[in-house]
Design a protein around this motif. Structure first.
Motif, mmCIF file in Angstrom:
data_model
loop_
_atom_site.group_PDB
_atom_site.id
_atom_site.type_symbol
_atom_site.label_atom_id
_atom_site.label_comp_id
_atom_site.label_asym_id
_atom_site.label_seq_id
_atom_site.Cartn_x
_atom_site.Cartn_y
_atom_site.Cartn_z
ATOM 1 N N SER A 35 0.837 -1.187 0.000
ATOM 2 C CA SER A 35 0.000 0.000 0.000
ATOM 3 C C SER A 35 0.879 1.247 0.000
ATOM 4 N N SER A 36 0.486 2.215 -0.794
ATOM 5 C CA SER A 36 1.260 3.458 -0.832
ATOM 6 C C SER A 36 0.694 4.509 0.120
ATOM 7 N N TYR A 37 -0.422 4.223 0.774
ATOM 8 C CA TYR A 37 -1.052 5.223 1.640
ATOM 9 C C TYR A 37 -1.209 4.788 3.088
ATOM 10 N N ARG A 44 13.178 -0.908 4.540
ATOM 11 C CA ARG A 44 13.261 -2.374 4.571
ATOM 12 C C ARG A 44 11.919 -3.051 4.370
ATOM 13 N N SER A 45 10.874 -2.533 4.983
ATOM 14 C CA SER A 45 9.576 -3.207 4.868
ATOM 15 C C SER A 45 9.007 -3.105 3.456
ATOM 16 N N THR A 46 9.431 -2.106 2.704
ATOM 17 C CA THR A 46 8.934 -1.956 1.329
ATOM 18 C C THR A 46 9.883 -2.563 0.297
ATOM 19 N N LYS A 47 10.859 -3.327 0.760
ATOM 20 C CA LYS A 47 11.822 -3.935 -0.150
ATOM 21 C C LYS A 47 11.135 -4.907 -1.107
ATOM 22 N N ALA A 55 6.642 -7.650 8.141
ATOM 23 C CA ALA A 55 6.619 -6.484 9.029
ATOM 24 C C ALA A 55 5.219 -6.247 9.580
ATOM 25 N N HIS A 56 4.212 -6.379 8.740
ATOM 26 C CA HIS A 56 2.843 -6.134 9.195
ATOM 27 C C HIS A 56 2.351 -7.217 10.144
ATOM 28 N N GLN A 57 2.730 -8.463 9.888
ATOM 29 C CA GLN A 57 2.319 -9.522 10.803
ATOM 30 C C GLN A 57 2.998 -9.355 12.167
ATOM 31 N N PHE A 58 4.287 -9.022 12.153
ATOM 32 C CA PHE A 58 5.005 -8.821 13.416
ATOM 33 C C PHE A 58 4.449 -7.620 14.165
ATOM 34 N N LYS A 116 16.544 -10.123 8.811
ATOM 35 C CA LYS A 116 17.768 -10.810 8.447
ATOM 36 C C LYS A 116 17.468 -12.035 7.579
ATOM 37 N N GLU A 117 16.460 -12.805 7.970
ATOM 38 C CA GLU A 117 16.086 -14.011 7.238
ATOM 39 C C GLU A 117 15.564 -13.668 5.834
ATOM 40 N N LEU A 118 14.874 -12.563 5.724
ATOM 41 C CA LEU A 118 14.255 -12.197 4.455
ATOM 42 C C LEU A 118 15.156 -11.356 3.561
ATOM 43 N N SER A 119 16.351 -10.978 4.038
ATOM 44 C CA SER A 119 17.198 -10.036 3.302
ATOM 45 C C SER A 119 17.706 -10.584 1.988
#
Length: 121
Positions: A35-37, A44-47, A55-58, A116-119
């Motif tokens: 989402s842009s809004y 990082r969360s928008t990578k 990020a949203h679940q955490f 780190k895991e998702l990087s």
């Protein structure tokens, strides 16, 4: 119980209720696109979509946990506060705002280890 106390009680409950509502939404809803809004948007969360959903679940779990805790604390504290003590009610409302900020800062500080895991994606 006077009108000021009831107004402050409902105002102070608004923050935990919003935290619980957003926590439930973020925790359970998997996005098909970023989402842009709205949402938790950082570099990082928008990578990619995986980091966005992670990020949203955490953050959703964090908001839900803090929201439930603050809801019950708000009810207990507001019942104990004298209806004529408006300063105490305002101070407690300010404390709620600080707790919300702490939840956000906790996620921001924890980003390195969380992603780190998702990087590699």
């Amino acid at each position: 119980m006077n009108e000021l106390w009831l107004t402050m009680f409902l105002s102070n409950l608004l923050i935990p209720v919003l935290m619980i509502g957003l926590g439930l939404i973020y925790r359970s809803k998997k996005a098909t696109k970023m989402s842009s809004y709205s949402g938790y948007r950082t570099k990082r969360s928008t990578k990619n979509l995986d980091t966005w959903n992670f990020a949203h679940q955490f953050y959703g779990r964090l908001l839900l946990k803090y929201g439930i805790l603050m809801f019950f604390l708000t009810v207990m504290v507001m019942v104990l506060i004298d209806a004529s003590d408006s300063k105490a009610m305002i101070i407690y409302g300010s404390i709620l705002m600080v707790v919300l900020l702490i939840a956000f800062l906790y996620l921001k500080v924890s980003e390195n280890s969380l992603f780190k895991e998702l990087s590699g994606r």
